[in-house]
Design an enzyme around this catalytic site. Structure first.
Site, PDB file in Angstrom:
ATOM      1  N   LYS A 161       0.876  -1.175   0.000  1.00  0.00           N
ATOM      2  CA  LYS A 161       0.000   0.000   0.000  1.00  0.00           C
ATOM      3  C   LYS A 161       0.913   1.224   0.000  1.00  0.00           C
ATOM      4  O   LYS A 161       1.434   1.630   1.036  1.00  0.00           O
ATOM      5  CB  LYS A 161      -0.876  -0.034   1.258  1.00  0.00           C
ATOM      6  N   GLY A 215       6.608   5.174   8.110  1.00  0.00           N
ATOM      7  CA  GLY A 215       5.830   6.413   8.088  1.00  0.00           C
ATOM      8  C   GLY A 215       5.962   7.121   9.421  1.00  0.00           C
ATOM      9  O   GLY A 215       6.942   6.931  10.155  1.00  0.00           O
ATOM     10  N   GLU A 237       9.231   1.383  10.939  1.00  0.00           N
ATOM     11  CA  GLU A 237      10.249   2.415  10.673  1.00  0.00           C
ATOM     12  C   GLU A 237       9.530   3.755  10.767  1.00  0.00           C
ATOM     13  O   GLU A 237       8.782   4.122   9.863  1.00  0.00           O
ATOM     14  CB  GLU A 237      10.851   2.229   9.275  1.00  0.00           C
ATOM     15  N   CYS A 271      13.400  10.819   6.853  1.00  0.00           N
ATOM     16  CA  CYS A 271      13.322  10.494   8.282  1.00  0.00           C
ATOM     17  C   CYS A 271      14.688  10.663   8.925  1.00  0.00           C
ATOM     18  O   CYS A 271      14.800  10.908  10.116  1.00  0.00           O
ATOM     19  CB  CYS A 271      12.828   9.071   8.467  1.00  0.00           C
ATOM     20  N   GLU A 368       9.545  16.935  13.943  1.00  0.00           N
ATOM     21  CA  GLU A 368      10.188  16.759  12.639  1.00  0.00           C
ATOM     22  C   GLU A 368       9.766  17.893  11.718  1.00  0.00           C
ATOM     23  O   GLU A 368       8.577  18.061  11.453  1.00  0.00           O
ATOM     24  CB  GLU A 368       9.650  15.460  12.031  1.00  0.00           C
TER      25      GLU A 368
HETATM   26  P1  NAP Z   1       2.306   8.845   7.222  1.00  0.00           P
HETATM   27  O1  NAP Z   1       1.321   9.919   7.135  1.00  0.00           O
HETATM   28  O2  NAP Z   1       2.463   8.120   8.494  1.00  0.00           O
HETATM   29  O3  NAP Z   1       1.963   7.838   6.032  1.00  0.00           O
HETATM   30  C1  NAP Z   1       2.730   6.685   5.788  1.00  0.00           C
HETATM   31  C2  NAP Z   1       1.874   5.657   5.098  1.00  0.00           C
HETATM   32  O4  NAP Z   1       0.818   5.260   5.986  1.00  0.00           O
HETATM   33  C3  NAP Z   1       1.185   6.151   3.835  1.00  0.00           C
HETATM   34  O5  NAP Z   1       1.100   5.099   2.912  1.00  0.00           O
HETATM   35  C4  NAP Z   1      -0.191   6.533   4.336  1.00  0.00           C
HETATM   36  O6  NAP Z   1      -1.186   6.526   3.353  1.00  0.00           O
HETATM   37  C5  NAP Z   1      -0.417   5.429   5.346  1.00  0.00           C
HETATM   38  N1  NAP Z   1      -1.432   5.754   6.337  1.00  0.00           N
HETATM   39  C6  NAP Z   1      -1.807   6.965   6.808  1.00  0.00           C
HETATM   40  N2  NAP Z   1      -2.783   6.833   7.723  1.00  0.00           N
HETATM   41  C7  NAP Z   1      -3.049   5.503   7.841  1.00  0.00           C
HETATM   42  C8  NAP Z   1      -3.963   4.732   8.612  1.00  0.00           C
HETATM   43  N3  NAP Z   1      -4.803   5.290   9.467  1.00  0.00           N
HETATM   44  N4  NAP Z   1      -3.941   3.399   8.473  1.00  0.00           N
HETATM   45  C9  NAP Z   1      -3.098   2.816   7.615  1.00  0.00           C
HETATM   46  N5  NAP Z   1      -2.208   3.490   6.841  1.00  0.00           N
HETATM   47  C10 NAP Z   1      -2.182   4.822   6.965  1.00  0.00           C
HETATM   48  O7  NAP Z   1       3.778   9.355   6.872  1.00  0.00           O
HETATM   49  P2  NAP Z   1       4.249  10.201   5.608  1.00  0.00           P
HETATM   50  O8  NAP Z   1       3.829  11.602   5.807  1.00  0.00           O
HETATM   51  O9  NAP Z   1       3.844   9.527   4.340  1.00  0.00           O
HETATM   52  O10 NAP Z   1       5.826  10.055   5.703  1.00  0.00           O
HETATM   53  C11 NAP Z   1       6.596  10.866   6.519  1.00  0.00           C
HETATM   54  C12 NAP Z   1       6.933  10.173   7.830  1.00  0.00           C
HETATM   55  O11 NAP Z   1       7.550   8.912   7.555  1.00  0.00           O
HETATM   56  C13 NAP Z   1       7.918  10.937   8.642  1.00  0.00           C
HETATM   57  O12 NAP Z   1       7.546  10.912   9.993  1.00  0.00           O
HETATM   58  C14 NAP Z   1       9.232  10.179   8.433  1.00  0.00           C
HETATM   59  O13 NAP Z   1      10.159  10.334   9.460  1.00  0.00           O
HETATM   60  C15 NAP Z   1       8.731   8.783   8.329  1.00  0.00           C
HETATM   61  N6  NAP Z   1       9.711   7.935   7.624  1.00  0.00           N
HETATM   62  C16 NAP Z   1      10.421   7.034   8.359  1.00  0.00           C
HETATM   63  C17 NAP Z   1      11.385   6.261   7.732  1.00  0.00           C
HETATM   64  C18 NAP Z   1      12.191   5.267   8.523  1.00  0.00           C
HETATM   65  O14 NAP Z   1      12.823   4.431   7.906  1.00  0.00           O
HETATM   66  N7  NAP Z   1      12.199   5.324   9.836  1.00  0.00           N
HETATM   67  C19 NAP Z   1      11.602   6.392   6.364  1.00  0.00           C
HETATM   68  C20 NAP Z   1      10.855   7.322   5.654  1.00  0.00           C
HETATM   69  C21 NAP Z   1       9.894   8.097   6.299  1.00  0.00           C
HETATM   70  P3  NAP Z   1      -1.674   7.919   2.693  1.00  0.00           P
HETATM   71  O15 NAP Z   1      -0.541   8.419   1.926  1.00  0.00           O
HETATM   72  O16 NAP Z   1      -2.808   7.533   1.845  1.00  0.00           O
HETATM   73  O17 NAP Z   1      -2.058   8.819   3.827  1.00  0.00           O
END
Ligand code: NAP
Length: 464
Positions: A161, A215, A237, A271, A368
């Site tokens: 997804k 995420g 992650e 991240c 962040e």
């Molecule tokens: P996000 O809002 O948490 O979204 C991540 C993924 O989860 C997306 O596919 C999103 O879909 C999905 N999602 C959102 N709400 C959900 C729910 N209620 N149930 C199931 N899935 C859901 O994060 P983001 O804004 O895309 O990415 C930025 C974040 O990712 C930052 O905090 C960053 O630090 C973190 N990150 C961490 C790493 C690591 O390796 N630690 C690497 C990269 C990024 P939608 O797009 O449709 O909302």
């Protein structure tokens, strides 16, 4: 495998807000079909030899590298990142396929006598089962291959997804795997603009055994709670708040080179991005001047212009968040050395920004920023810098610059993070265990450890 869906949603180019394409808006019923496909494909995929599975991944690596330019253009288009960042991402992403093609054939068990000599202990590893993989938009290719690679290598089937902002890269990767010989149903991509209901439905299925999520910590917490209902294996992650420490003995030019890489890769939307800079009093002014000069010279614009260093942020919400955190810091007394004002649209641009003398209570030091802003804080004792670095719920990565390697290794041991970059601005490496401590996550991706996230251990007690 892709499914047909009734409705579609638009994918937007963040550089000019135009519509690039539309993709299926999959819902819970599609989740059921995808799980059924993964279930049907599992026995044959698992029964292949590890060499056969490895060959599929290796072919996928070759195809990705042969289409590097095309894939980079697609990533830039839907994510906005500059051309050089997108090209680097394609290579990084493809390397996970190569790395896990190599690891696939080296899964080993153990056999030993127990200490009393009364039993033979036989330990083997088996694929965990159907995996749900949820990925963010910031590295749309690499975050996908970092999960798909190990899952498929060990014989799991999976449902991916991707983020709603960047579904096209995920679909392109699925096509590449199909071309590389991946059987139907082993990987299904479900694109959606309603992530919650779709992922909830996937996690309710008895056949699903694992959730691997990359995420935000906020969504990660929610998904951990959902996954706990069925006691699923989870790999998480999550978010970061990386400190970047520059000790007084450091070569300023080297530290600024590292700072630029750690801060500006992907326009600060990583991240691992350095979120706050603690610089020793003795070199603070020199570091601030040199970093400001370099940040000011970066060329901001659409990635279609090959000379651009920094593209737009991914969406309007990201620009608002960055603007809010900068305004908060300035209201509390921070000085803007460069940047600090978002231009008018179209496009979600924010300029490279340096903030000096950021007070300890500024939100930007605790949240962040996920954008091209470098907040600087002065310190006079190393203990004070380490304490400030650790004063966060996050623990993904820390950066540390010092010309004294002995001291650097000692301080690296005191930093509460899963990864430390010592005199480097980059940690990401498919061969190394990537992941965080505290609220930055559970588990590791990459390296051999990343493979074991998708394996169950089986112990057979026997005498023979
Ligand atoms: P996000 O809002 O948490 O979204 C991540 C993924 O989860 C997306 O596919 C999103 O879909 C999905 N999602 C959102 N709400 C959900 C729910 N209620 N149930 C199931 N899935 C859901 O994060 P983001 O804004 O895309 O990415 C930025 C974040 O990712 C930052 O905090 C960053 O630090 C973190 N990150 C961490 C790493 C690591 O390796 N630690 C690497 C990269 C990024 P939608 O797009 O449709 O909302």
């Amino acid at each position: 495998m892709t499914l047909t869906a009734h409705a579609h949603f638009d994918v937007i180019d963040p550089a000019d807000e135009s519509i690039i394409s539309a993709v299926p808006d999959h819902g819970p019923a599609d989740a059921d079909h995808a799980v059924e496909a993964a279930r049907s494909a599992a026995p044959a995929w698992r029964a292949l030899s590890s060499r056969e599975r490895s060959d599929v991944l290796l072919r996928a690596f070759d195809i990705m590298m042969s289409r590097r330019d095309e894939l980079a253009a697609l990533i830039s288009r839907e994510n906005g990142k500059a051309r050089a960042d997108a090209l680097a991402e394609v290579t990084y992403a493809a390397e996970y396929f190569r790395w896990y093609a190599e690891e696939a054939v080296r899964v080993r068990g153990e056999h030993f006598d127990n200490p009393t000599g009364s039993t033979k202990v036989l330990v083997s590893h088996e694929p965990v089962g159907i995996c749900v993989l949820v990925t963010p938009w910031n590295f749309p290719a690499a975050m996908a291959t970092r999960k798909i690679g190990p899952a498929l290598a060990v014989g799991c089937t999976a449902i991916l997804k991707p983020a709603a902002e960047t579904p096209l890269t995920a679909l392109a990767i699925a096509d590449i795997l199909e071309e590389a010989g991946l059987p139907d149903g082993v990987l299904t991509v479900l694109t959606t603009r309603s992530a919650g209901p779709l992922v909830d439905r996937l996690l309710e299925h008895d056949d699903v055994r694992m959730l691997s999520f990359t995420g935000s910590t906020e969504v990660g917490r929610h998904l951990l709670e959902r996954a706990s209902r069925r006691v699923l294996r989870t790999a998480m992650e999550l978010g970061g708040n990386a400190p970047f420490l520059v000790l007084g003995d450091t070569d300023v030019d080297a530290a600024v080179d590292g700072a630029l890489l750690a801060k500006m890769r992907n326009g600060g939307q990583a991240c691992t991005a350095a979120n706050r800079f603690y610089v020793h009093d003795s070199i603070y002014d020199a570091f601030a001047d040199a970093l400001t000069e370099r940040m000011r010279s970066l060329h901001v614009g659409p990635a279609s212009d090959a000379t651009v260093d920094v593209g737009p942020l991914v969406n309007a919400k990201s620009v608002s968040k960055v603007r809010e955190l900068v305004e908060d810091a300035v209201q509390r007394g921070a000085r803007v050395l460069t940047g600090g004002e978002a231009p008018d649209g179209p496009g979600f641009f924010y300029p490279p920004t340096v903030l000096a003398d950021v007070p300890a209570d500024a939100r930007i030091l605790h949240e962040e920023v996920f954008g091209p802003v470098a907040p600087l804080v002065r310190f006079s004792s190393e203990d004070e810098a380490v304490a400030a670095a650790n004063a966060t719920i996050y623990g993904l990565v820390s950066y540390l610059y010092t010309d004294d390697l002995r001291k650097g290794l000692a301080i690296a041991g005191r930093l509460e993070s899963g990864m430390v970059a010592l005199n480097r601005g980059l940690v990401s490496d498919p061969a190394a265990p990537f992941g965080g401590v505290k609220e930055s996550g559970i588990g590791r991706e990459g390296s051999t450890e990343g493979l074991h996230e998708y394996l169950e251990t089986k112990y057979v007690a026997t005498n023979w």
